[in-house]
Design a protein around this motif. Structure first.
Motif, PDB file in Angstrom:
ATOM      1  N   TRP A 156     -28.592  19.315  26.853  1.00 15.72           N
ATOM      2  CA  TRP A 156     -29.202  18.347  27.828  1.00 15.72           C
ATOM      3  C   TRP A 156     -28.524  17.829  28.977  1.00 15.72           C
ATOM      4  CZ3 TRP A 156     -34.135  16.445  28.270  1.00 15.72           C
ATOM      5  CH2 TRP A 156     -34.435  15.337  29.280  1.00 15.72           C
ATOM      6  N   ALA A 157     -29.046  18.300  30.067  1.00 17.68           N
ATOM      7  CA  ALA A 157     -28.098  17.966  31.455  1.00 17.68           C
ATOM      8  C   ALA A 157     -29.289  17.612  32.369  1.00 17.68           C
ATOM      9  CB  ALA A 157     -27.440  19.125  31.843  1.00 17.68           C
ATOM     10  N   ASP A 158     -29.760  16.474  32.317  1.00 20.53           N
ATOM     11  CA  ASP A 158     -31.183  15.958  33.211  1.00 20.53           C
ATOM     12  C   ASP A 158     -32.212  17.086  32.800  1.00 20.53           C
ATOM     13  OD1 ASP A 158     -29.708  13.940  34.415  1.00 20.53           O
ATOM     14  OD2 ASP A 158     -28.625  15.104  36.019  1.00 20.53           O
ATOM     15  N   GLY A 159     -32.259  17.365  31.710  1.00 20.01           N
ATOM     16  CA  GLY A 159     -33.235  18.290  31.329  1.00 20.01           C
ATOM     17  C   GLY A 159     -32.548  19.415  30.323  1.00 20.01           C
ATOM     18  N   TRP A 160     -33.357  19.662  29.400  1.00 19.35           N
ATOM     19  CA  TRP A 160     -32.949  20.975  28.655  1.00 19.35           C
ATOM     20  C   TRP A 160     -32.572  22.296  29.328  1.00 19.35           C
ATOM     21  CZ3 TRP A 160     -31.098  19.531  24.122  1.00 19.35           C
ATOM     22  CH2 TRP A 160     -31.686  18.351  23.481  1.00 19.35           C
ATOM     23  N   LYS A 161     -31.364  22.708  29.091  1.00 22.45           N
ATOM     24  CA  LYS A 161     -30.957  23.919  29.701  1.00 22.45           C
ATOM     25  C   LYS A 161     -30.127  24.626  28.916  1.00 22.45           C
ATOM     26  CE  LYS A 161     -30.679  21.832  34.434  1.00 22.45           C
ATOM     27  NZ  LYS A 161     -29.681  21.344  35.447  1.00 22.45           N
ATOM     28  N   VAL A 162     -30.349  26.102  29.207  1.00 19.52           N
ATOM     29  CA  VAL A 162     -29.616  27.085  28.500  1.00 19.52           C
ATOM     30  C   VAL A 162     -28.091  26.909  28.521  1.00 19.52           C
ATOM     31  CG1 VAL A 162     -29.223  29.568  27.557  1.00 19.52           C
ATOM     32  CG2 VAL A 162     -31.390  28.733  28.192  1.00 19.52           C
ATOM     33  N   SER A 163     -27.274  26.820  27.720  1.00 20.51           N
ATOM     34  CA  SER A 163     -25.698  26.717  27.921  1.00 20.51           C
ATOM     35  C   SER A 163     -25.144  27.898  27.135  1.00 20.51           C
ATOM     36  CB  SER A 163     -25.417  25.327  27.234  1.00 20.51           C
ATOM     37  OG  SER A 163     -25.697  25.246  25.878  1.00 20.51           O
ATOM     38  N   ALA A 164     -25.503  28.527  26.441  1.00 16.47           N
ATOM     39  CA  ALA A 164     -24.945  29.509  25.770  1.00 16.47           C
ATOM     40  C   ALA A 164     -25.977  30.525  24.962  1.00 16.47           C
ATOM     41  CB  ALA A 164     -23.692  29.157  24.770  1.00 16.47           C
ATOM     42  N   SER A 165     -25.323  31.836  24.747  1.00 19.52           N
ATOM     43  CA  SER A 165     -26.381  32.561  23.896  1.00 19.52           C
ATOM     44  C   SER A 165     -25.420  33.787  22.910  1.00 19.52           C
ATOM     45  CB  SER A 165     -27.344  33.402  24.864  1.00 19.52           C
ATOM     46  OG  SER A 165     -26.570  34.271  25.771  1.00 19.52           O
ATOM     47  N   ALA A 166     -25.787  34.139  22.096  1.00 21.18           N
ATOM     48  CA  ALA A 166     -25.002  35.192  21.583  1.00 21.18           C
ATOM     49  C   ALA A 166     -26.036  36.191  20.743  1.00 21.18           C
ATOM     50  CB  ALA A 166     -24.190  34.518  20.216  1.00 21.18           C
ATOM     51  N   ASP A 167     -25.535  37.506  20.411  1.00 19.77           N
ATOM     52  CA  ASP A 167     -26.403  38.369  19.924  1.00 19.77           C
ATOM     53  C   ASP A 167     -26.573  38.210  18.523  1.00 19.77           C
ATOM     54  OD1 ASP A 167     -26.442  39.970  22.475  1.00 19.77           O
ATOM     55  OD2 ASP A 167     -24.655  41.012  21.831  1.00 19.77           O
ATOM     56  N   SER A 168     -27.944  38.464  18.166  1.00 16.88           N
ATOM     57  CA  SER A 168     -28.365  38.190  16.706  1.00 16.88           C
ATOM     58  C   SER A 168     -29.143  39.614  16.153  1.00 16.88           C
ATOM     59  CB  SER A 168     -29.077  37.011  16.617  1.00 16.88           C
ATOM     60  OG  SER A 168     -29.441  36.774  15.276  1.00 16.88           O
ATOM     61  N   THR A 169     -29.669  39.401  14.971  1.00 17.24           N
ATOM     62  CA  THR A 169     -30.309  40.346  14.430  1.00 17.24           C
ATOM     63  C   THR A 169     -31.651  40.167  14.108  1.00 17.24           C
ATOM     64  OG1 THR A 169     -29.662  40.071  12.218  1.00 17.24           O
ATOM     65  CG2 THR A 169     -28.236  41.391  13.536  1.00 17.24           C
ATOM     66  N   GLU A 170     -32.700  41.124  13.761  1.00 18.55           N
ATOM     67  CA  GLU A 170     -33.806  40.779  13.231  1.00 18.55           C
ATOM     68  C   GLU A 170     -33.852  40.170  12.109  1.00 18.55           C
ATOM     69  OE1 GLU A 170     -38.075  43.180  12.324  1.00 18.55           O
ATOM     70  OE2 GLU A 170     -36.420  44.187  12.999  1.00 18.55           O
ATOM     71  N   GLU A 171     -32.914  40.740  11.173  1.00 16.26           N
ATOM     72  CA  GLU A 171     -32.797  39.982   9.889  1.00 16.26           C
ATOM     73  C   GLU A 171     -32.367  38.361   9.836  1.00 16.26           C
ATOM     74  OE1 GLU A 171     -30.371  40.592   5.657  1.00 16.26           O
ATOM     75  OE2 GLU A 171     -29.895  41.794   7.538  1.00 16.26           O
ATOM     76  N   ALA A 172     -31.572  38.231  10.683  1.00 12.34           N
ATOM     77  CA  ALA A 172     -31.261  36.932  11.016  1.00 12.34           C
ATOM     78  C   ALA A 172     -32.280  36.065  11.473  1.00 12.34           C
ATOM     79  CB  ALA A 172     -30.201  36.762  11.853  1.00 12.34           C
ATOM     80  N   TYR A 173     -33.174  36.485  12.510  1.00  9.16           N
ATOM     81  CA  TYR A 173     -34.410  35.767  13.059  1.00  9.16           C
ATOM     82  C   TYR A 173     -35.040  35.569  11.798  1.00  9.16           C
ATOM     83  CZ  TYR A 173     -38.564  35.136  15.712  1.00  9.16           C
ATOM     84  OH  TYR A 173     -39.671  34.625  16.423  1.00  9.16           O
ATOM     85  N   ASN A 174     -35.506  36.498  10.944  1.00  4.72           N
ATOM     86  CA  ASN A 174     -36.426  36.335  10.113  1.00  4.72           C
ATOM     87  C   ASN A 174     -36.003  35.432   8.739  1.00  4.72           C
ATOM     88  OD1 ASN A 174     -38.448  37.938  11.362  1.00  4.72           O
ATOM     89  ND2 ASN A 174     -37.479  39.866  10.321  1.00  4.72           N
ATOM     90  N   THR A 175     -34.816  35.538   8.748  1.00  6.34           N
ATOM     91  CA  THR A 175     -34.068  34.551   7.577  1.00  6.34           C
ATOM     92  C   THR A 175     -33.934  33.367   7.927  1.00  6.34           C
ATOM     93  OG1 THR A 175     -32.976  36.430   6.523  1.00  6.34           O
ATOM     94  CG2 THR A 175     -32.103  34.244   5.937  1.00  6.34           C
ATOM     95  N   ALA A 176     -33.680  32.931   9.311  1.00  8.61           N
ATOM     96  CA  ALA A 176     -33.524  31.780  10.290  1.00  8.61           C
ATOM     97  C   ALA A 176     -32.849  30.691   9.041  1.00  8.61           C
ATOM     98  CB  ALA A 176     -35.114  31.151  10.039  1.00  8.61           C
ATOM     99  N   SER A 177     -31.512  31.217   8.824  1.00  9.56           N
ATOM    100  CA  SER A 177     -30.463  30.322   8.012  1.00  9.56           C
ATOM    101  C   SER A 177     -30.093  29.130   9.165  1.00  9.56           C
ATOM    102  CB  SER A 177     -29.283  31.051   7.660  1.00  9.56           C
ATOM    103  OG  SER A 177     -28.448  30.486   7.142  1.00  9.56           O
ATOM    104  N   MET A 178     -30.294  27.888   8.771  1.00 10.02           N
ATOM    105  CA  MET A 178     -29.845  26.811   9.708  1.00 10.02           C
ATOM    106  C   MET A 178     -28.201  26.873   9.680  1.00 10.02           C
ATOM    107  SD  MET A 178     -32.616  25.509  10.637  1.00 10.02           S
ATOM    108  CE  MET A 178     -32.204  23.495  10.994  1.00 10.02           C
ATOM    109  N   ASP A 179     -27.557  26.922   8.522  1.00 10.11           N
ATOM    110  CA  ASP A 179     -26.227  27.179   8.497  1.00 10.11           C
ATOM    111  C   ASP A 179     -25.660  27.964   9.579  1.00 10.11           C
ATOM    112  OD1 ASP A 179     -26.508  25.067   6.577  1.00 10.11           O
ATOM    113  OD2 ASP A 179     -26.241  26.573   5.053  1.00 10.11           O
ATOM    114  N   ALA A 180     -26.216  29.255   9.880  1.00 10.43           N
ATOM    115  CA  ALA A 180     -25.473  30.060  10.791  1.00 10.43           C
ATOM    116  C   ALA A 180     -25.768  29.617  12.166  1.00 10.43           C
ATOM    117  CB  ALA A 180     -26.246  31.398  10.456  1.00 10.43           C
ATOM    118  N   LEU A 181     -26.738  28.647  12.422  1.00 12.65           N
ATOM    119  CA  LEU A 181     -26.794  28.257  13.843  1.00 12.65           C
ATOM    120  C   LEU A 181     -25.533  27.307  14.326  1.00 12.65           C
ATOM    121  CD1 LEU A 181     -30.466  27.357  13.935  1.00 12.65           C
ATOM    122  CD2 LEU A 181     -29.360  29.461  14.891  1.00 12.65           C
ATOM    123  N   PRO A 182     -25.258  27.602  15.622  1.00 11.58           N
ATOM    124  CA  PRO A 182     -24.078  26.450  16.127  1.00 11.58           C
ATOM    125  C   PRO A 182     -24.427  25.063  16.164  1.00 11.58           C
ATOM    126  CG  PRO A 182     -24.968  27.669  17.784  1.00 11.58           C
ATOM    127  CD  PRO A 182     -25.531  28.420  16.677  1.00 11.58           C
TER     128      PRO A 182
END
Length: 462
Positions: free
Chosen positions: A436-462
């Motif tokens: 949040w910086a006077d609105g929601w803005k992208v601050s970082a990104s990292a490569d991931s995989t389809e498996e991680a997307y489908n699994t959607a593990s909350m613990d793996a998120l920063p």
């Protein structure tokens, strides 16, 4: 005659008138009469010489006896020791009626209620002993001082040095000093009216004694409070007795405020005090109150916490285990943000112009700049497809007054060779972080995989 003229017996001597026996009796009677006459003469001579003396002695005896009786009665009635003993006995027995008969008001009226209050003040033997010593001193010296200035001895002269004694009572004062507003005082359940002064409310013309005091009022937070019933001895006529009201209130400090802009409440009512460096100071808080904190972040997240003020001796409290709800963008909102940002990013690639990058923080824009102008992307044209985050895995955290949201994202786009115009569809999986910086803005990104997307593990998120 030849017979006794008294008994008629023959006489031996005709010249005599009485026989020897009768003559002896007559002689005896004559002697008795002579002795009686001589005795009467002697008594008459003694009365004349001593009569006045006897009368005087009798009068003096009567007067002396009367004086002795009078002295005894007067001593018993006007004996100072007897007076002091009567006062002590009435106080020990709690006999207000008997004590009232011994009292004299200096600047107030003696009443049954006042005498009863005075009796209650001396139920303790040590207190009575101290009063007894004071009264004994004041009987000798009327100006003597003691432990109870509101009480004294008055002597009223009666007869030949004898005096009538009274226990004098002077009015006393009570000063109610408290920061609480709308103070009301009751003594033994009877409301009293006082005068507002700079030091508090002054109640005057009170009868000395022991009273049960109850105070009510309103705190700075608008809470109605009632003090503990307190036994208060009012026995000094010199200075007013100061009483704080025994109200169950205290000034407290509460730490752990998540933001200095948080709203602080006491029993649900907002107060004007604000936290400073995470600590708020609250005056006049009633014991048993619930202190609440609520902070609404700019991004809509609401953080709440509460703590109860339960012990008057523990005035340092803290908000613990705050709960944050709301403020997390929905999946649809994140998809819109992602689409706009990624489309701008692809446009920057196509034009080799980092200025076209938008929807992100300046730090993240600087991190993307080097890749935008690389030769890798000069031969291709990129067209935005879709950006979708997995709604089952959106993680929100807050730190240092800012919020962060991360999620798994699936990106679709096409790229075509500038010369051959051959189009190639592509799909990418990444983890995006928003700040949040006077609105929601992208601050970082990292490569991931389809498996991680489908699994959607909350613990793996920063």
């Amino acid at each position: 005659m030849d017979t006794c003229k008294n008994c008629g017996k023959p006489l031996e001597n005709p010249d005599q008138e009485l026989c020897p026996a009768c003559r002896a009796v007559e002689n005896a009677k004559a002697r008795t009469r002579r002795e009686e006459k001589a005795g009467h003469a002697r008594r008459r001579r003694m009365n004349r010489t001593t009569r006045k003396m006897l009368i005087a002695v009798c009068v003096l005896a009567v007067v002396f006896t009367g004086l002795c009786v009078t002295a005894t009665v007067m001593y018993d009635k006007y004996n100072p020791d007897e007076f002091i003993a009567s006062v002590d006995a009435a106080l020990e027995a709690g006999d207000a009626r008997a004590l009232k008969n011994l009292l004299k008001g200096e600047d107030l009226t003696v009443s049954d209620e006042g005498a009863a209050a005075l009796c209650r003040a001396f139920t303790d033997a040590a207190q009575r002993e101290a009063l007894r010593g004071q009264l004994e001193d004041q009987v000798v010296d009327g100006g003597a001082q003691g432990a109870f200035p509101a009480l004294g001895v008055e002597k009223e002269s009666v007869f030949f040095g004898y005096s009538r004694y009274s226990l004098t009572v002077h009015s006393v004062r009570l000063l109610l000093s408290s920061p609480v507003q709308n103070l009301r005082l009751s003594l033994d359940g009877v409301p009293r009216t006082g005068e507002q002064t700079a030091d508090g409310i002054l109640y005057q013309n009170l009868f000395p004694g022991l009273y049960t005091c109850t105070v009510t009022g309103t705190t700075a937070a608008g809470q109605a409070v009632e003090g503990d019933a307190t036994d208060l001895a009012l026995l000094s006529s010199v200075e007013p007795t100061v009483f704080s009201g025994a109200l169950p209130i205290a000034d407290i400090t509460v730490s752990g405020c998540v933001n200095d802009g948080a709203v602080i409440t006491v029993d649900g009512a907002a107060v004007e005090q604000k936290p400073v460096n995470g600590v708020v100071t609250l005056p006049q808080v009633a014991v048993g109150s619930t202190i609440g904190m609520q902070y609404t972040a700019p991004w809509g997240a609401v953080t709440t916490a509460s703590v109860q003020f339960a012990d008057k001796t523990v005035t340092t409290l803290a908000f613990e285990n705050p709960v944050t709800e709301g403020g997390v963008p929905a999946a649809g909102e994140l998809n819109t943000l992602l689409t706009a940002h990624y489309a701008a990013y692809l446009d920057a690639l196509n034009n080799q112009d980092t200025a076209l990058i938008s929807g992100c923080t300046e730090e993240y824009k600087a991190a993307l700049a080097q890749g935008v102008v690389s030769d890798t992307h000069k031969a291709n044209l990129y067209v935005m497809g879709t950006a979708e985050c997995n709604p089952a895995a959106i993680k929100s955290t807050a730190a240092d007054g800012t919020a962060r949201v991360s999620c798994y994202v699936k990106l679709t786009y096409t790229h075509s060779d500038r010369e051959s115009h051959e189009e190639t569809p592509a799909t990418a999986y990444r983890v995006y972080t928003f700040t949040w910086a006077d609105g929601w803005k992208v601050s970082a990104s990292a490569d991931s995989t389809e498996e991680a997307y489908n699994t959607a593990s909350m613990d793996a998120l920063p």
